[in-house]
Enzyme design. Structure first.
Site, PDB file in Angstrom:
ATOM      1  N   CYS A  13       0.829  -1.205   0.000  1.00  0.00           N
ATOM      2  CA  CYS A  13       0.000   0.000   0.000  1.00  0.00           C
ATOM      3  C   CYS A  13       0.869   1.263   0.000  1.00  0.00           C
ATOM      4  O   CYS A  13       2.004   1.248   0.468  1.00  0.00           O
ATOM      5  CB  CYS A  13      -0.855   0.024   1.248  1.00  0.00           C
ATOM      6  SG  CYS A  13      -1.874  -1.430   1.426  1.00  0.00           S
ATOM      7  N   ARG A  32       5.296   0.121  -6.237  1.00  0.00           N
ATOM      8  CA  ARG A  32       5.267  -0.710  -5.043  1.00  0.00           C
ATOM      9  C   ARG A  32       4.332  -1.905  -5.194  1.00  0.00           C
ATOM     10  O   ARG A  32       4.369  -2.822  -4.388  1.00  0.00           O
ATOM     11  CB  ARG A  32       4.828   0.121  -3.839  1.00  0.00           C
ATOM     12  CG  ARG A  32       5.799   1.232  -3.495  1.00  0.00           C
ATOM     13  CD  ARG A  32       5.181   2.182  -2.509  1.00  0.00           C
ATOM     14  NE  ARG A  32       4.894   1.547  -1.244  1.00  0.00           N
ATOM     15  CZ  ARG A  32       5.722   1.533  -0.206  1.00  0.00           C
ATOM     16  NH1 ARG A  32       6.875   2.124  -0.300  1.00  0.00           N
ATOM     17  NH2 ARG A  32       5.380   0.947   0.924  1.00  0.00           N
ATOM     18  N   TRP A  42      -2.893  -2.581  -1.554  1.00  0.00           N
ATOM     19  CA  TRP A  42      -2.506  -3.952  -1.895  1.00  0.00           C
ATOM     20  C   TRP A  42      -3.300  -4.827  -0.928  1.00  0.00           C
ATOM     21  O   TRP A  42      -3.075  -4.789   0.283  1.00  0.00           O
ATOM     22  CB  TRP A  42      -1.000  -4.109  -1.692  1.00  0.00           C
ATOM     23  CG  TRP A  42      -0.432  -5.416  -2.150  1.00  0.00           C
ATOM     24  CD1 TRP A  42      -0.130  -5.769  -3.432  1.00  0.00           C
ATOM     25  CD2 TRP A  42      -0.060  -6.526  -1.327  1.00  0.00           C
ATOM     26  NE1 TRP A  42       0.391  -7.036  -3.453  1.00  0.00           N
ATOM     27  CE2 TRP A  42       0.446  -7.528  -2.189  1.00  0.00           C
ATOM     28  CE3 TRP A  42      -0.123  -6.800   0.044  1.00  0.00           C
ATOM     29  CZ2 TRP A  42       0.910  -8.767  -1.723  1.00  0.00           C
ATOM     30  CZ3 TRP A  42       0.328  -8.019   0.497  1.00  0.00           C
ATOM     31  CH2 TRP A  42       0.833  -8.987  -0.375  1.00  0.00           C
ATOM     32  N   ASN A  96      -1.664   2.148   5.808  1.00  0.00           N
ATOM     33  CA  ASN A  96      -0.792   1.019   5.428  1.00  0.00           C
ATOM     34  C   ASN A  96      -0.568   0.205   6.689  1.00  0.00           C
ATOM     35  O   ASN A  96      -0.397   0.779   7.773  1.00  0.00           O
ATOM     36  CB  ASN A  96       0.570   1.513   4.941  1.00  0.00           C
ATOM     37  CG  ASN A  96       0.493   2.228   3.615  1.00  0.00           C
ATOM     38  OD1 ASN A  96      -0.567   2.280   2.996  1.00  0.00           O
ATOM     39  ND2 ASN A  96       1.612   2.780   3.188  1.00  0.00           N
ATOM     40  N   GLY A  97      -0.496  -1.113   6.561  1.00  0.00           N
ATOM     41  CA  GLY A  97      -0.254  -1.960   7.730  1.00  0.00           C
ATOM     42  C   GLY A  97      -1.468  -2.810   8.040  1.00  0.00           C
ATOM     43  O   GLY A  97      -2.376  -2.951   7.209  1.00  0.00           O
ATOM     44  N   LYS A 150      13.861 -14.304 -10.405  1.00  0.00           N
ATOM     45  CA  LYS A 150      13.594 -13.205 -11.352  1.00  0.00           C
ATOM     46  C   LYS A 150      12.652 -13.676 -12.448  1.00  0.00           C
ATOM     47  O   LYS A 150      11.698 -12.993 -12.794  1.00  0.00           O
ATOM     48  CB  LYS A 150      14.895 -12.710 -12.016  1.00  0.00           C
ATOM     49  CG  LYS A 150      15.818 -11.839 -11.206  1.00  0.00           C
ATOM     50  CD  LYS A 150      15.310 -10.465 -10.873  1.00  0.00           C
ATOM     51  CE  LYS A 150      14.517 -10.460  -9.609  1.00  0.00           C
ATOM     52  NZ  LYS A 150      15.208 -10.241  -8.372  1.00  0.00           N
ATOM     53  N   GLU A 188       9.057 -14.247 -11.158  1.00  0.00           N
ATOM     54  CA  GLU A 188       8.407 -12.995 -10.748  1.00  0.00           C
ATOM     55  C   GLU A 188       7.833 -12.200 -11.915  1.00  0.00           C
ATOM     56  O   GLU A 188       6.726 -11.699 -11.837  1.00  0.00           O
ATOM     57  CB  GLU A 188       9.461 -12.066 -10.126  1.00  0.00           C
ATOM     58  CG  GLU A 188       9.679 -12.167  -8.671  1.00  0.00           C
ATOM     59  CD  GLU A 188      10.674 -11.114  -8.231  1.00  0.00           C
ATOM     60  OE1 GLU A 188      11.834 -11.144  -8.670  1.00  0.00           O
ATOM     61  OE2 GLU A 188      10.282 -10.252  -7.440  1.00  0.00           O
ATOM     62  N   HIS A 209      18.335 -35.699  -7.015  1.00  0.00           N
ATOM     63  CA  HIS A 209      17.681 -36.226  -5.818  1.00  0.00           C
ATOM     64  C   HIS A 209      16.171 -36.019  -5.873  1.00  0.00           C
ATOM     65  O   HIS A 209      15.501 -36.041  -4.856  1.00  0.00           O
ATOM     66  CB  HIS A 209      18.279 -35.583  -4.563  1.00  0.00           C
ATOM     67  CG  HIS A 209      19.713 -35.941  -4.373  1.00  0.00           C
ATOM     68  ND1 HIS A 209      20.126 -37.187  -3.956  1.00  0.00           N
ATOM     69  CD2 HIS A 209      20.849 -35.238  -4.605  1.00  0.00           C
ATOM     70  CE1 HIS A 209      21.447 -37.226  -3.922  1.00  0.00           C
ATOM     71  NE2 HIS A 209      21.911 -36.045  -4.317  1.00  0.00           N
ATOM     72  N   LYS A 243       6.627  -4.015  -3.703  1.00  0.00           N
ATOM     73  CA  LYS A 243       8.039  -3.661  -3.598  1.00  0.00           C
ATOM     74  C   LYS A 243       8.558  -3.812  -2.174  1.00  0.00           C
ATOM     75  O   LYS A 243       9.658  -4.269  -1.945  1.00  0.00           O
ATOM     76  CB  LYS A 243       8.250  -2.222  -4.079  1.00  0.00           C
ATOM     77  CG  LYS A 243       9.697  -1.770  -4.083  1.00  0.00           C
ATOM     78  CD  LYS A 243      10.526  -2.568  -5.074  1.00  0.00           C
ATOM     79  CE  LYS A 243      11.989  -2.235  -5.048  1.00  0.00           C
ATOM     80  NZ  LYS A 243      12.784  -3.308  -5.691  1.00  0.00           N
TER      81      LYS A 243
HETATM   82  C1  F6R Z   1      12.499  -9.911  -5.588  1.00  0.00           C
HETATM   83  C2  F6R Z   1      12.429  -8.963  -4.503  1.00  0.00           C
HETATM   84  C3  F6R Z   1      12.006  -9.455  -3.177  1.00  0.00           C
HETATM   85  C4  F6R Z   1      12.706  -8.674  -2.051  1.00  0.00           C
HETATM   86  C5  F6R Z   1      12.125  -9.079  -0.692  1.00  0.00           C
HETATM   87  C6  F6R Z   1      12.858  -8.414   0.446  1.00  0.00           C
HETATM   88  O1  F6R Z   1      12.911  -9.321  -6.778  1.00  0.00           O
HETATM   89  O2  F6R Z   1      12.697  -7.811  -4.666  1.00  0.00           O
HETATM   90  O3  F6R Z   1      12.214 -10.826  -3.041  1.00  0.00           O
HETATM   91  O4  F6R Z   1      14.061  -8.933  -2.111  1.00  0.00           O
HETATM   92  O5  F6R Z   1      10.770  -8.748  -0.643  1.00  0.00           O
HETATM   93  O6  F6R Z   1      12.825  -7.033   0.309  1.00  0.00           O
HETATM   94  P1  F6R Z   1      13.878  -6.103   1.018  1.00  0.00           P
HETATM   95  O7  F6R Z   1      15.198  -6.383   0.406  1.00  0.00           O
HETATM   96  O8  F6R Z   1      13.395  -4.711   0.760  1.00  0.00           O
HETATM   97  O9  F6R Z   1      13.862  -6.459   2.474  1.00  0.00           O
END
Ligand code: F6R
Length: 613
Positions: free
Chosen positions: A2, A27, A79, A105-106, A490, A493, A509, A608
């Site tokens: 959010c 985000r 979100w 947010n939260g 990557k 995602e 395995h 994000k």
């Molecule tokens: C993947 C990605 C996420 C973040 C994860 C942790 O591309 O960006 O897996 O790495 O949500 O986020 P941070 O690093 O902000 O704690």
């Protein structure tokens, strides 16, 4: 996740709020809404979907004169956590009287009993959200002073919040507060902006106040007054934002992700610059704030993080053990926080987080502090909660990362972890000669990455061959094992192809059962110890009909012979190899996703910064 924007000042508030929401789109969100006053009445428009849809509705439905005249309001990108991404669940939410609007947010954990209590008093709810309960609670406490009403309501809630509250009863102010979810207040010239993310604020001003947990701010066009929940004034320093408007824009690239991939030579240069000591064959990381004695006596390094940051930690694990001869572990932050870990003052806990706001990583930091460990952080966002709570650590200086899929933060995290391990190693058992060798390799990282980026056409051609695949497997050993995990993350995602990363030896395995004719296996077989064994694993995959795309070291014809198709990356120190390999896989995923027509910067269901558990 959010996002919050609040605006009060001399500009048109509607335009500023919508523009602010656009900055938060990266985000990840699924609905959006905005509230302003129309002749003393609260006007709220919300919609599922994108900010563009909200903007269209506002322009179609609100009087043209209001679009120009409104001077204050609040807005939100949601979100979904409690309830589907529908119009009624979108924020802002109103109190029972419709005069107080709130964005949040939260998560309010005790919203159910609070809602039942309010319903018993005659309140009617129009959504399934926890946020609407908070809006009603503020309304319930309102008796002529919005600030007091917000404080009284917040005293009753359990959970996390970053909020902005706006009311037709006090149109000259916005009340903002935080607990566990960031709020930053930008102080411009005759305008004040409240946001959950500094990228909203840079277009207006660089002067900001970061609220701390349990701070409540009375925000007016020309002043900000911060107090605690008991109305006691608190002094919060005004900080200067380092980021510029340009770095929050795409700068001619089709996507933020592509821009950020290409920014890596510069980002890595910034992460490394001034931090290598060639005379001592060591690294200078003053933010770690450790004495030589603490380094020598250290017993264990435990890295905690989530997702991509966790993968960076896995590369770090090899470096700490090899260079510093210290027991190193990496743990998923959510697991660490609830596992009752055994920790002491000779354990270094390193929290790795691009955003510095990830809820589980923050909780892991608090757990480690509680148990007396030596805690530090590795964050990109300056002034973020994790950076502030750890009080020591190293910033990445990678610049703002807007694309949801992390790229430049990952490679910068690995580079900084290598420097941390180098510093630790030199304080313990690593010779100057070996330290110097690694320092030189680290110094060359920006150039190594450039040499991968110039192969964009070749990587795009490899990606084109995978556009119709629905499964893909990434394998590697040593530091290339976490690079394989990151490559798979990557791809899944942003392209929605089912992708898994495995240690090359692990495939047989179990997962090898999934291989059949043509299944793509991306094999990281660069020239590091264990390469020959990886090549053996490649043959096992080929024998099952898999199609092998190899990432090998420049000029390694022998390795290339094992592959169906191949990409060459520059040779370097084995611990550094994960960085150019990861960059190649970032570009590969980007091109696959682009050719599949995916929404690259804001992949479905992702956020994000994950500020909920
Ligand atoms: C993947 C990605 C996420 C973040 C994860 C942790 O591309 O960006 O897996 O790495 O949500 O986020 P941070 O690093 O902000 O704690």
């Amino acid at each position: 996740m959010c996002g919050i924007v609040g605006y009060i000042g001399k500009q048109g508030a509607v335009g500023a709020l919508i523009k602010g929401l656009r900055k938060l789109e990266y985000r990840g969100y699924d609905s959006a809404g905005v509230a302003v006053l129309d002749g003393g009445a609260m006007l709220v428009t919300k919609t599922p979907g994108k900010v563009a849809a909200l903007s269209e509705r506002v322009r179609a439905e609100w009087p043209a004169e209001l679009l120009a005249s409104a001077r204050a309001g609040i807005a939100h990108t949601r979100w979904a956590t409690h309830g589907l991404p529908t119009q009624s669940n979108a924020h802002p939410h109103l109190d029972e009287t419709g005069r107080i609007a709130l964005v949040h947010n939260g998560i309010i954990e005790n919203y159910r009993p609070l809602r039942a209590r309010l319903e018993a008093k005659g309140h009617h709810f129009h959504s399934e959200t926890d946020t609407e309960v908070l809006a009603h609670l503020v309304g319930e406490f309102f008796s002529g002073d919005l600030f007091q009403a917000v404080c009284s309501a917040l005293h009753q809630v359990e959970g996390t919040f970053g909020i902005a509250v706006f009311s037709s009863l006090e149109p000259d102010r916005i009340i903002a507060a935080r607990r566990g979810s960031p709020i930053v207040v930008g102080m411009g010239d005759g305008e004040t902006i409240v946001a959950s993310d500094a990228s909203v604020i840079v277009a207006h001003t660089h002067r900001v106040i970061f609220l701390d947990d349990n701070d409540v701010a009375v925000v007016k066009a020309d002043s900000v007054d911060v107090r605690d929940l008991d109305n006691v004034p608190v002094n919060r320093a005004v900080a200067e934002l380092g980021m510029d408007v340009e770095s929050a824009e795409k700068g001619g690239y089709e996507h933020f992700m592509l821009k950020e991939i290409h920014e890596q030579p510069e980002a890595l240069g910034n992460a490394i610059r001034g931090r290598l000591d060639f005379a001592l064959g060591s690294a200078v990381l003053s933010g770690m704030n450790t004495s030589p004695r603490e380094l020598a006596e250290l017993k264990r390094v435990i890295m905690v993080g989530c997702g991509t940051s966790l993968h960076a930690g896995l590369v770090g694990e090899y470096a700490f053990e090899e260079l510093a001869g210290v027991n190193a572990e990496v743990e998923q932050a959510a697991e660490f926080r609830y596992r009752n870990p055994i920790l002491g003052s000779r354990d270094f806990v390193i929290a790795i987080s691009q955003s510095g706001e990830t809820a589980d990583t923050l909780a892991a930091v608090r757990e480690a502090h509680q148990k007396g460990a030596f805690v530090m952080s590795l964050c990109n966002v300056v002034g973020s909660t994790i950076a502030r709570e750890t009080g020591r650590g190293v910033y990445l200086h990678a610049g703002p990362e807007i694309s949801v899929a992390s790229t430049k933060a990952f490679t910068s995290q690995v580079a900084v972890l290598l420097m941390m391990a180098l510093k630790l190693g030199r304080g313990r058992r690593l010779s100057r000669e070996h330290g110097l060798e690694l320092a030189r390799a680290i110094e060359s990282i920006p150039e190594l990455v450039t040499r991968v980026l110039v192969q964009d056409d070749r990587i795009r051609a490899l990606a084109a061959g995978c556009v119709r695949d629905e499964h893909a497997y990434f394998i590697g050993r040593g530091p290339l094992y976490p690079a394989a995990l990151e490559g798979a993350l990557k791809l899944k995602e942003i392209s929605y192809i089912h992708a898994e990363g495995y240690h090359a030896a692990e495939l047989k395995h179990g997962p090898i059962a999934l291989l059949s004719k043509g299944t793509p296996v991306i094999a990281l077989a660069c020239d590091i110890p264990g390469k020959d064994k990886t090549l053996g694993n490649v043959e096992e995959c080929r024998a099952r009909g898999a199609r092998i795309i190899g990432v090998v070291s420049e000029g390694d014809g022998e390795a290339a012979e094992h592959m169906d198709e191949c990409l060459e990356i520059p040779r370097t120190h084995p611990l550094v190899t994960a960085i150019p390999a990861a960059v190649a896989l970032q570009l590969f995923s980007y091109h696959v996703a682009r050719l599949r027509g995916c929404e690259i910067d804001q992949p479905r269901n992702l956020a994000k910064s994950v500020t909920v558990e």
